[in-house]
Design a protein around this motif. Structure first.
Motif, PDB file in Angstrom:
ATOM      1  N   PHE A 104      -8.398  11.647   4.361  1.00 59.67           N
ATOM      2  CA  PHE A 104      -7.579  10.827   3.475  1.00 59.67           C
ATOM      3  C   PHE A 104      -8.370  10.541   2.209  1.00 59.67           C
ATOM      4  O   PHE A 104      -9.588  10.687   2.168  1.00 59.67           O
ATOM      5  CB  PHE A 104      -7.152   9.516   4.155  1.00 59.67           C
ATOM      6  CG  PHE A 104      -8.265   8.519   4.315  1.00 59.67           C
ATOM      7  CD1 PHE A 104      -8.489   7.545   3.362  1.00 59.67           C
ATOM      8  CD2 PHE A 104      -9.096   8.561   5.423  1.00 59.67           C
ATOM      9  CE1 PHE A 104      -9.524   6.633   3.498  1.00 59.67           C
ATOM     10  CE2 PHE A 104     -10.124   7.655   5.579  1.00 59.67           C
ATOM     11  CZ  PHE A 104     -10.334   6.680   4.608  1.00 59.67           C
ATOM     12  N   TYR A 105      -7.645  10.147   1.158  1.00 62.98           N
ATOM     13  CA  TYR A 105      -8.244   9.817  -0.131  1.00 62.98           C
ATOM     14  C   TYR A 105      -7.642   8.505  -0.592  1.00 62.98           C
ATOM     15  O   TYR A 105      -6.426   8.402  -0.772  1.00 62.98           O
ATOM     16  CB  TYR A 105      -7.944  10.922  -1.150  1.00 62.98           C
ATOM     17  CG  TYR A 105      -8.662  10.793  -2.463  1.00 62.98           C
ATOM     18  CD1 TYR A 105      -9.774  11.578  -2.734  1.00 62.98           C
ATOM     19  CD2 TYR A 105      -8.234   9.906  -3.436  1.00 62.98           C
ATOM     20  CE1 TYR A 105     -10.437  11.487  -3.952  1.00 62.98           C
ATOM     21  CE2 TYR A 105      -8.890   9.801  -4.642  1.00 62.98           C
ATOM     22  CZ  TYR A 105      -9.995  10.588  -4.898  1.00 62.98           C
ATOM     23  OH  TYR A 105     -10.647  10.494  -6.096  1.00 62.98           O
ATOM     24  N   SER A 106      -8.481   7.502  -0.781  1.00 63.51           N
ATOM     25  CA  SER A 106      -8.049   6.208  -1.289  1.00 63.51           C
ATOM     26  C   SER A 106      -8.297   6.179  -2.791  1.00 63.51           C
ATOM     27  O   SER A 106      -9.452   6.269  -3.234  1.00 63.51           O
ATOM     28  CB  SER A 106      -8.840   5.088  -0.606  1.00 63.51           C
ATOM     29  OG  SER A 106      -8.771   3.894  -1.353  1.00 63.51           O
ATOM     30  N   GLU A 111     -10.522   3.169  -3.603  1.00 58.71           N
ATOM     31  CA  GLU A 111     -11.911   3.389  -3.190  1.00 58.71           C
ATOM     32  C   GLU A 111     -12.652   4.303  -4.165  1.00 58.71           C
ATOM     33  O   GLU A 111     -13.850   4.154  -4.373  1.00 58.71           O
ATOM     34  CB  GLU A 111     -11.923   4.006  -1.798  1.00 58.71           C
ATOM     35  CG  GLU A 111     -13.289   4.165  -1.183  1.00 58.71           C
ATOM     36  CD  GLU A 111     -13.195   4.715   0.229  1.00 58.71           C
ATOM     37  OE1 GLU A 111     -13.592   5.885   0.433  1.00 58.71           O
ATOM     38  OE2 GLU A 111     -12.698   3.996   1.111  1.00 58.71           O
ATOM     39  N   ILE A 147      -2.935  11.505   2.346  1.00 57.67           N
ATOM     40  CA  ILE A 147      -3.380  12.088   3.608  1.00 57.67           C
ATOM     41  C   ILE A 147      -3.196  13.595   3.532  1.00 57.67           C
ATOM     42  O   ILE A 147      -2.150  14.084   3.090  1.00 57.67           O
ATOM     43  CB  ILE A 147      -2.562  11.508   4.782  1.00 57.67           C
ATOM     44  CG1 ILE A 147      -2.731  10.003   4.818  1.00 57.67           C
ATOM     45  CG2 ILE A 147      -2.969  12.159   6.100  1.00 57.67           C
ATOM     46  CD1 ILE A 147      -1.709   9.281   5.660  1.00 57.67           C
ATOM     47  N   ASP A 160      -3.499  -0.380  -2.693  1.00 60.99           N
ATOM     48  CA  ASP A 160      -4.103   0.943  -2.634  1.00 60.99           C
ATOM     49  C   ASP A 160      -3.006   2.001  -2.637  1.00 60.99           C
ATOM     50  O   ASP A 160      -1.839   1.702  -2.404  1.00 60.99           O
ATOM     51  CB  ASP A 160      -4.954   1.097  -1.364  1.00 60.99           C
ATOM     52  CG  ASP A 160      -6.039   2.164  -1.485  1.00 60.99           C
ATOM     53  OD1 ASP A 160      -5.991   2.971  -2.438  1.00 60.99           O
ATOM     54  OD2 ASP A 160      -6.936   2.186  -0.623  1.00 60.99           O
ATOM     55  N   HIS A 161      -3.408   3.208  -2.918  1.00 58.00           N
ATOM     56  CA  HIS A 161      -2.550   4.383  -2.787  1.00 58.00           C
ATOM     57  C   HIS A 161      -3.381   5.398  -2.021  1.00 58.00           C
ATOM     58  O   HIS A 161      -4.437   5.826  -2.489  1.00 58.00           O
ATOM     59  CB  HIS A 161      -2.153   4.915  -4.161  1.00 58.00           C
ATOM     60  CG  HIS A 161      -1.219   6.085  -4.099  1.00 58.00           C
ATOM     61  ND1 HIS A 161      -0.644   6.599  -5.225  1.00 58.00           N
ATOM     62  CD2 HIS A 161      -0.754   6.835  -3.073  1.00 58.00           C
ATOM     63  CE1 HIS A 161       0.136   7.630  -4.893  1.00 58.00           C
ATOM     64  NE2 HIS A 161       0.064   7.784  -3.581  1.00 58.00           N
ATOM     65  N   VAL A 162      -2.929   5.744  -0.839  1.00 56.38           N
ATOM     66  CA  VAL A 162      -3.671   6.620   0.056  1.00 56.38           C
ATOM     67  C   VAL A 162      -2.946   7.954   0.187  1.00 56.38           C
ATOM     68  O   VAL A 162      -1.735   7.987   0.395  1.00 56.38           O
ATOM     69  CB  VAL A 162      -3.823   5.958   1.447  1.00 56.38           C
ATOM     70  CG1 VAL A 162      -4.560   6.876   2.405  1.00 56.38           C
ATOM     71  CG2 VAL A 162      -4.537   4.616   1.333  1.00 56.38           C
ATOM     72  N   THR A 217       0.414   6.240  -9.707  1.00 55.23           N
ATOM     73  CA  THR A 217      -0.270   5.034  -9.241  1.00 55.23           C
ATOM     74  C   THR A 217      -0.402   4.021 -10.375  1.00 55.23           C
ATOM     75  O   THR A 217      -0.141   2.830 -10.185  1.00 55.23           O
ATOM     76  CB  THR A 217      -1.662   5.388  -8.674  1.00 55.23           C
ATOM     77  OG1 THR A 217      -1.500   6.327  -7.614  1.00 55.23           O
ATOM     78  CG2 THR A 217      -2.367   4.153  -8.158  1.00 55.23           C
ATOM     79  N   ALA A 266       1.460   5.319   0.333  1.00 56.21           N
ATOM     80  CA  ALA A 266       0.828   6.443   1.022  1.00 56.21           C
ATOM     81  C   ALA A 266       1.763   7.632   1.017  1.00 56.21           C
ATOM     82  O   ALA A 266       2.976   7.476   1.049  1.00 56.21           O
ATOM     83  CB  ALA A 266       0.481   6.061   2.457  1.00 56.21           C
ATOM     84  N   ILE A 277       0.872  -1.164   0.000  1.00 57.00           N
ATOM     85  CA  ILE A 277       0.000   0.000   0.000  1.00 57.00           C
ATOM     86  C   ILE A 277       0.916   1.223   0.000  1.00 57.00           C
ATOM     87  O   ILE A 277       1.797   1.341   0.848  1.00 57.00           O
ATOM     88  CB  ILE A 277      -0.922   0.026   1.241  1.00 57.00           C
ATOM     89  CG1 ILE A 277      -1.856  -1.179   1.230  1.00 57.00           C
ATOM     90  CG2 ILE A 277      -1.695   1.344   1.297  1.00 57.00           C
ATOM     91  CD1 ILE A 277      -2.666  -1.342   2.498  1.00 57.00           C
TER      92      ILE A 277
END
Length: 66
Positions: free
Chosen positions: A57-59, A62, A52, A48-50, A32, A14, A12
């Motif tokens: 936060f933004y996924s 998602e 902050i 995922d790439h999150v 990404t 971030a 993941i």
């Protein structure tokens, strides 16, 4: 890359946006996609790439970016 050295099956990503706005930039989205493509070649799945920013936060996963 630590994920390669540790023989990771997945990862993941971030990072933070100091501006406080976690919305991804075009560069974030393109990076990404490149990470996912590289992961497919070497056998490490990007889960995922999150991003902050502030208290949010933004996924990218998602929100359907992959």
């Amino acid at each position: 890359m630590p994920a390669i050295r540790r023989c990771s099956a997945s990862l993941i990503c971030a990072h933070n946006h100091p501006s406080g706005d976690p919305e991804p930039s075009i560069e974030d989205i393109n990076l990404t996609k490149r990470l996912i493509a590289a992961g497919e070649i070497i056998g490490i799945e990007v889960l995922d790439h999150v991003i902050i920013g502030g208290n949010r936060f933004y996924s990218l996963k998602e929100h359907g970016h992959f």
